[in-house]
Design an enzyme around this catalytic site. Structure first.
Site, PDB file in Angstrom:
ATOM      1  N   HIS A  11      32.588  -9.758 -13.374  1.00 48.03           N
ATOM      2  CA  HIS A  11      32.510  -8.383 -13.330  1.00 48.03           C
ATOM      3  C   HIS A  11      31.921  -8.146 -11.785  1.00 48.03           C
ATOM      4  O   HIS A  11      31.172  -8.799 -11.143  1.00 48.03           O
ATOM      5  CB  HIS A  11      31.181  -7.943 -14.272  1.00 48.03           C
ATOM      6  CG  HIS A  11      30.580  -6.746 -13.990  1.00 48.03           C
ATOM      7  ND1 HIS A  11      31.133  -5.639 -14.349  1.00 48.03           N
ATOM      8  CD2 HIS A  11      29.379  -6.420 -13.323  1.00 48.03           C
ATOM      9  CE1 HIS A  11      30.500  -4.454 -13.976  1.00 48.03           C
ATOM     10  NE2 HIS A  11      29.276  -4.883 -13.289  1.00 48.03           N
TER      11      HIS A  11
ATOM     12  N   GLU B 157       0.800  -1.010  -0.056  1.00 47.50           N
ATOM     13  CA  GLU B 157       0.008  -0.011  -0.058  1.00 47.50           C
ATOM     14  C   GLU B 157       0.867   1.306   0.153  1.00 47.50           C
ATOM     15  O   GLU B 157       0.319   2.346  -0.664  1.00 47.50           O
ATOM     16  CB  GLU B 157      -1.104   0.070   1.282  1.00 47.50           C
ATOM     17  CG  GLU B 157      -1.920  -0.917   1.316  1.00 47.50           C
ATOM     18  CD  GLU B 157      -1.739  -2.337   1.496  1.00 47.50           C
ATOM     19  OE1 GLU B 157      -0.465  -2.722   1.752  1.00 47.50           O
ATOM     20  OE2 GLU B 157      -2.566  -3.157   1.974  1.00 47.50           O
ATOM     21  N   LEU B 158       1.974   1.071   0.734  1.00 43.45           N
ATOM     22  CA  LEU B 158       2.649   2.367   0.731  1.00 43.45           C
ATOM     23  C   LEU B 158       3.462   2.928  -0.814  1.00 43.45           C
ATOM     24  O   LEU B 158       3.423   3.901  -0.707  1.00 43.45           O
ATOM     25  CB  LEU B 158       3.906   2.322   1.795  1.00 43.45           C
ATOM     26  CG  LEU B 158       5.069   3.458   1.934  1.00 43.45           C
ATOM     27  CD1 LEU B 158       3.913   4.748   2.523  1.00 43.45           C
ATOM     28  CD2 LEU B 158       5.863   3.149   3.270  1.00 43.45           C
TER      29      LEU B 158
ATOM     30  N   ILE C  59      28.828  -5.554 -20.424  1.00 39.35           N
ATOM     31  CA  ILE C  59      28.681  -6.148 -19.391  1.00 39.35           C
ATOM     32  C   ILE C  59      27.568  -7.064 -19.400  1.00 39.35           C
ATOM     33  O   ILE C  59      27.841  -8.211 -18.459  1.00 39.35           O
ATOM     34  CB  ILE C  59      28.569  -5.245 -18.275  1.00 39.35           C
ATOM     35  CG1 ILE C  59      29.721  -4.111 -18.130  1.00 39.35           C
ATOM     36  CG2 ILE C  59      28.886  -5.907 -16.816  1.00 39.35           C
ATOM     37  CD1 ILE C  59      30.882  -4.771 -17.844  1.00 39.35           C
ATOM     38  N   GLY C  60      26.714  -7.198 -20.480  1.00 38.26           N
ATOM     39  CA  GLY C  60      26.098  -8.109 -20.588  1.00 38.26           C
ATOM     40  C   GLY C  60      24.589  -7.648 -20.950  1.00 38.26           C
ATOM     41  O   GLY C  60      24.033  -8.156 -21.962  1.00 38.26           O
TER      42      GLY C  60
ATOM     43  N   GLU D 102      33.543  -0.985 -12.070  1.00 35.15           N
ATOM     44  CA  GLU D 102      33.098   0.417 -12.143  1.00 35.15           C
ATOM     45  C   GLU D 102      34.258   1.437 -11.837  1.00 35.15           C
ATOM     46  O   GLU D 102      35.030   1.484 -10.703  1.00 35.15           O
ATOM     47  CB  GLU D 102      32.071   0.497 -11.314  1.00 35.15           C
ATOM     48  CG  GLU D 102      31.326   1.810 -11.227  1.00 35.15           C
ATOM     49  CD  GLU D 102      30.224   1.925 -10.013  1.00 35.15           C
ATOM     50  OE1 GLU D 102      29.558   0.835  -9.907  1.00 35.15           O
ATOM     51  OE2 GLU D 102      30.090   3.065  -9.368  1.00 35.15           O
TER      52      GLU D 102
ATOM     53  N   GLU E 286      20.784 -10.717 -22.673  1.00 32.32           N
ATOM     54  CA  GLU E 286      20.056 -10.978 -21.425  1.00 32.32           C
ATOM     55  C   GLU E 286      18.536 -10.492 -21.356  1.00 32.32           C
ATOM     56  O   GLU E 286      18.061 -10.518 -20.416  1.00 32.32           O
ATOM     57  CB  GLU E 286      20.622 -10.355 -20.226  1.00 32.32           C
ATOM     58  CG  GLU E 286      22.033 -10.746 -19.922  1.00 32.32           C
ATOM     59  CD  GLU E 286      22.637 -10.293 -18.729  1.00 32.32           C
ATOM     60  OE1 GLU E 286      22.047  -9.955 -17.739  1.00 32.32           O
ATOM     61  OE2 GLU E 286      23.907 -10.208 -18.872  1.00 32.32           O
TER      62      GLU E 286
ATOM     63  N   ARG F  40      11.415   1.291  -3.388  1.00 29.47           N
ATOM     64  CA  ARG F  40      11.685   0.225  -4.016  1.00 29.47           C
ATOM     65  C   ARG F  40      11.724  -1.208  -3.148  1.00 29.47           C
ATOM     66  O   ARG F  40      12.222  -1.277  -2.315  1.00 29.47           O
ATOM     67  CB  ARG F  40      12.921   0.307  -4.761  1.00 29.47           C
ATOM     68  CG  ARG F  40      13.353  -1.282  -5.698  1.00 29.47           C
ATOM     69  CD  ARG F  40      14.805  -0.842  -6.392  1.00 29.47           C
ATOM     70  NE  ARG F  40      15.365  -2.022  -6.693  1.00 29.47           N
ATOM     71  CZ  ARG F  40      15.013  -2.646  -7.782  1.00 29.47           C
ATOM     72  NH1 ARG F  40      14.025  -2.544  -8.545  1.00 29.47           N
ATOM     73  NH2 ARG F  40      15.677  -3.920  -8.002  1.00 29.47           N
TER      74      ARG F  40
ATOM     75  N   HIS G 134      24.780   4.721 -14.920  1.00 33.66           N
ATOM     76  CA  HIS G 134      24.046   5.383 -13.897  1.00 33.66           C
ATOM     77  C   HIS G 134      23.304   6.709 -14.221  1.00 33.66           C
ATOM     78  O   HIS G 134      22.218   7.261 -13.737  1.00 33.66           O
ATOM     79  CB  HIS G 134      24.367   5.109 -12.563  1.00 33.66           C
ATOM     80  CG  HIS G 134      25.027   4.128 -12.213  1.00 33.66           C
ATOM     81  ND1 HIS G 134      26.548   3.751 -12.150  1.00 33.66           N
ATOM     82  CD2 HIS G 134      24.448   2.852 -11.719  1.00 33.66           C
ATOM     83  CE1 HIS G 134      26.745   2.581 -11.770  1.00 33.66           C
ATOM     84  NE2 HIS G 134      25.657   1.838 -11.516  1.00 33.66           N
TER      85      HIS G 134
HETATM   86  N1  GLN Z   1      25.343  -9.214 -16.577  1.00 32.99           N
HETATM   87  C1  GLN Z   1      24.794  -8.360 -15.773  1.00 32.99           C
HETATM   88  C2  GLN Z   1      24.245  -7.160 -16.649  1.00 32.99           C
HETATM   89  O1  GLN Z   1      25.018  -6.799 -17.449  1.00 32.99           O
HETATM   90  C3  GLN Z   1      25.541  -7.696 -14.737  1.00 32.99           C
HETATM   91  C4  GLN Z   1      24.740  -6.864 -13.586  1.00 32.99           C
HETATM   92  C5  GLN Z   1      25.549  -6.486 -12.514  1.00 32.99           C
HETATM   93  O2  GLN Z   1      26.562  -6.530 -12.391  1.00 32.99           O
HETATM   94  N2  GLN Z   1      24.694  -6.117 -11.458  1.00 32.99           N
HETATM   95  O3  GLN Z   1      23.037  -6.459 -16.304  1.00 32.99           O
HETATM   96 ZN    ZN Z   2      27.627  -4.306 -12.433  1.00 30.20          ZN
END
Ligand code: GLN
Ligand code: ZN
Length: 784
Positions: free
Chosen positions: A671, A29-30, A461-462, A695, A514, A545, A724
């Site tokens: 990663h 609800e929140l 990264i995927g 990162e 993915e 979240r 990000h």
């Molecule tokens: N392979 C994942 C992606 O690319 C890695 C995500 C992550 O490291 N949080 O979303």
């Molecule tokens: Zn990551």
């Protein structure tokens, strides 16, 4: 859990507390109220009313279930640490607050930035967006809950700027509940705060902060509060003498200034350890100990001054397992006989904030699995049952005890949990399974010959953007509106488009994108034996979240390959190397509720064996590069330094188990979404991945210092694109970053890639950004 009326007069009953309960509402609800308010669909009063309703329901439920020490001020519209910043007027100048009661708009600006959508979750962990003045966010101790980091200045002044604790106390009182308000303790608050002012320790602000706390406590006392719970979980950390002194000063001042209020000082998430004597000597009326994480503390109770009330945290507030009540009673009865009933309260180990609300809402769970679980409501029932039984009336809770015994017994032997094959395989892990056949230099040579990549190879990264279209198709498939075959074709088309596009822009190592994965942990959990998933078991990750962590309840095995088909399909579309994508065992473990009947390390090794099998199948299918993501490895670090080595040893061991079974020519990637490597760099090196991506873009490659000092021998892709942020980085920015990287590492070591996966970004951002990244690599190759 009604205790019989006759016995309640003869038995002095035992106090039962909860320390705090989930505030999100059984049906989220929140979240709904917040999002509707933020979008402008409803007004502030509607949100406030939702809060009132949720609190009233929470108090009523606890009261009905037999809780005698009911908390107030455990509710929050966003986060209890943010509430504390606002309560003491620690509001950075950018939010434009000029005094008086802090309006909700300021509160939410601190939480999310003024433009909203400040928080991004490419990594399942949290960052805040660029140029949006939201406060920073980080993990609350070793939980997966994130709090807003207080930001203080050297000349910080504090003032009572929100009367929330007082108002919520009165709100409860008006409904007939005498509550114990909860406050985040002043020392923990300052320990969690940060400052932009160099060389300044927020703890030095204690003398300015305490008067605000004292004002709140006096007001609570004036309105009739007898007890206040002050949370100082910092007491389970390694503390220096300055912090211990701060605790002594704080509680001495409070005792002097507000003698008529009783403080229950709550510690949780671990044992007091070396802080024990400090904590025991503090002049407070009561002390709460976490006896789930640190059961050995039960032996210390005798040395606690005789005037202290002791709150025994005996029901796990961090995990979802049903308690073994008979065993708990056997442990607790002699303790209570010694201490006396009046001195004891029964409580969860910590606030119930970290568990889902009500198991009764789960209709799809396997009946056996369900019988082994307890969520917040069930845990409160367990607490009340313990309270009644410990007051001397086991008979009144006989049925509950019996059910608890039966669950404990069936859990011990259930074939759904115990798989002899897994036990056997685990016992058979030998050193050869944890070691690649050849050292890195030899592997690297074979791999170089096999892949023949240019200098500064480019990859990602995927994941690629999870578009509304993909989410819609997934939802339709889940509802049965889209057939398996239709969904598969849809995903194949997405994959095909992504592969074609990667070829067009000239990336060197491709990924499939993915698109078929809902979540990097859930996707694997759903295909492994030993995991269960829920419909409504949400827990707050931060603000609005919420997540539904997988429940790892049994021995883990892999009935069939999990990713091979998708990899094969993607590789069939291109002659470039297609990197296969897996989530690592430590990350799967750290983002799940984990069984408590075997050590975490053992559960992790089981997952590692399944991933190892997957790696083997991928290699056999022809995959030359396999990435095993360990996004959550660092966040699993224990709170106390002394425990780091043990954790890192088994975490690295698990990674090596899953990654070492391949031939020299197979390149293992990993990663980490992380940035701080200085204190764990040895462990990162010991993982012995051929290539690691990390990162680094926001820190301007400073993070590579650790890799330089340590002389990291393997290959490394320092992220050059901050995923990000929606901003598209220019070519020159990325070449400049790589030039910084080249100062620290050799050209032969370096890859070029973004900071993390791109699933939260939009294609409009990703397309130009990655084209620029490829252009940057080309420029660098000219230089090299
Ligand atoms: N392979 C994942 C992606 O690319 C890695 C995500 C992550 O490291 N949080 O979303
Ligand atoms: Zn990551």
């Amino acid at each position: 859990m009604s205790s019989t009326t006759t016995s309640s007069t003869t038995l002095s009953s035992l106090a039962v507390a909860t320390l705090g309960t989930p505030r999100i509402g059984p049906r989220r609800e929140l979240k709904l109220a917040l999002e509707s308010f933020w979008s402008g669909a409803t007004n502030e009063q509607a949100l406030i009313d939702t809060g009132i309703g949720l609190r009233a329901a929470n108090w009523a439920r606890q009261n009905k279930l037999g809780v005698t020490v009911i908390p107030s001020n455990d509710f929050s519209f966003y986060d209890q640490v943010l509430d504390t910043s606002v309560m003491v007027g620690a509001i950075p100048a950018i939010y434009g607050w000029t005094g008086g009661t802090v309006p909700l708009s300021t509160y939410f600006a601190m939480a999310r930035g003024a433009e909203g959508h400040a928080h991004d979750q490419a990594c399942n962990h949290v960052h805040h967006g660029h140029g949006v003045p939201a406060q920073e966010m980080t993990k609350w101790f070793d939980t997966n809950y994130h709090y807003m980091v207080p930001e203080l200045t050297r000349d910080q002044r504090f003032t009572l700027a929100s009367r929330k604790p007082i108002e919520e106390y009165e709100e409860a009182k008006a409904l007939g509940y005498q509550t114990r308000p909860v406050l985040v303790g002043p020392v923990t608050f300052l320990k969690l705060a940060k400052s932009k002012d160099a060389g300044f320790d927020p703890l030095s602000l204690l003398d300015r902060l305490l008067p605000v706390y004292i004002e709140v406590l006096r007001e609570l006392a004036a309105r009739g509060a007898e007890w206040v719970q002050i949370d100082e979980p910092c007491l389970v950390l390694d503390l220096d003498e300055a912090a211990r002194n701060a605790l002594r000063r704080t509680y001495a001042d409070i005792a002097r200034a507000v003698p008529d209020i009783k403080i229950m000082l709550a510690t949780y998430f671990g044992g007091l350890g070396a802080n024990r004597d400090t904590a025991f000597a503090l002049p407070v009326a009561g002390l709460h100990l976490d006896l789930v994480r640190a059961p050995e503390q039960i032996r210390d109770l005798a040395s606690l001054p005789r005037d202290r009330v002791i709150s025994l945290g005996v029901i796990d507030g961090r995990n979802i397992w049903r308690a073994d009540l008979s065993r708990a009673l056997d442990t607790l009865e002699p303790v209570i006989a010694k201490l006396g009933k009046d001195r004891v309260q029964i409580a969860p180990s910590c606030s119930l904030l970290h568990v889902p609300i009500d198991l009764a809402l789960e209709t799809q769970l396997d009946a056996d699995v369900k019988s082994w679980l307890a969520f917040s409501v069930q845990k409160i029932e367990e607490l009340a049952a313990l309270g009644t039984a410990l007051a001397g009336d086991r008979g009144a809770v006989a049925a509950l005890l019996q059910a608890s015994n039966a669950a404990a017994a069936s859990r011990k032997i259930s074939p759904k949990i115990h798989n002899a094959g897994v036990t056997q395989r685990l016992a058979g892990i030998d050193d050869a399974m944890r070691r690649r056949a050849s050292p890195f230099e030899e592997r690297a040579e074979v791999q170089r010959a096999r892949f023949n990549l240019p200098a500064f190879p480019t990859t990602t990264i995927g994941s690629f953007p999870q578009t509304p279209e993909i989410r819609k198709a997934r939802a339709a498939h889940a509802k049965g509106a889209l057939s398996d075959a239709g969904y598969k074709i849809f995903l194949q088309n997405q994959t095909k488009r992504a592969v074609r596009w990667q070829e067009t822009i000239g990336l060197d190592v491709l990924v499939h994108g993915e698109f078929e994965r809902n979540d990097m942990v859930q996707y694997f959990g759903e295909q492994l034996s030993g995991f269960a998933f829920t419909e409504n078991a949400w827990v707050q990750s931060y603000g609005s979240r919420y997540v539904r962590p997988p429940i790892l309840f049994g021995d883990v095995s892999r009935p069939r390959p999990m990713t091979v088909e998708w990899w094969q399909y993607a590789q069939s579309l291109t002659s470039k190397p297609m990197k296969a994508m897996l989530t690592g065992p430590v990350t799967i473990l750290n983002w799940s509720f984990v069984r408590d009947d075997i050590p975490r390390s053992q559960a992790c090794r089981q997952i590692a064996l399944s991933i190892r099998d997957e790696v083997g199948d991928l290699e056999a299918a022809g995959a030359g590069m396999i990435q095993i993501d360990e996004a959550a490895l660092r966040e699993g670090l224990p709170l106390r330094r002394a425990e780091w080595k043990t954790y890192l040893d088994w975490a690295v061991d698990c990674f090596r188990i899953c990654s070492s079974g391949v031939r020299d020519e197979t390149q293992i990637h990993t990663h980490m979404c992380y940035s701080e490597f200085n204190d764990i760099i040895d462990a990162i090196g010991a993982m012995d991945a051929d290539v690691i991506s990390i990162e680094t873009s926001r820190s301007k490659m400073e993070l590579l210092d650790a890799f330089q000092t340590y002389r990291y021998p393997n290959e490394i892709g320092p992220g050059v694109y901050d995923i990000h942020s929606p901003r598209v980085p220019e070519v020159a920015e990325m070449t400049e970053l790589m030039k910084l990287a080249r100062l620290r590492l050799s050209d032969a070591q370096l890859w070029i890639n973004p900071d993390c996966g791109l699933k939260t970004r939009k294609w409009e951002e990703v397309r130009p950004a990655l084209a620029n990244m490829v252009a940057a690599a080309r420029e660098l190759r000219e230089l090299a």
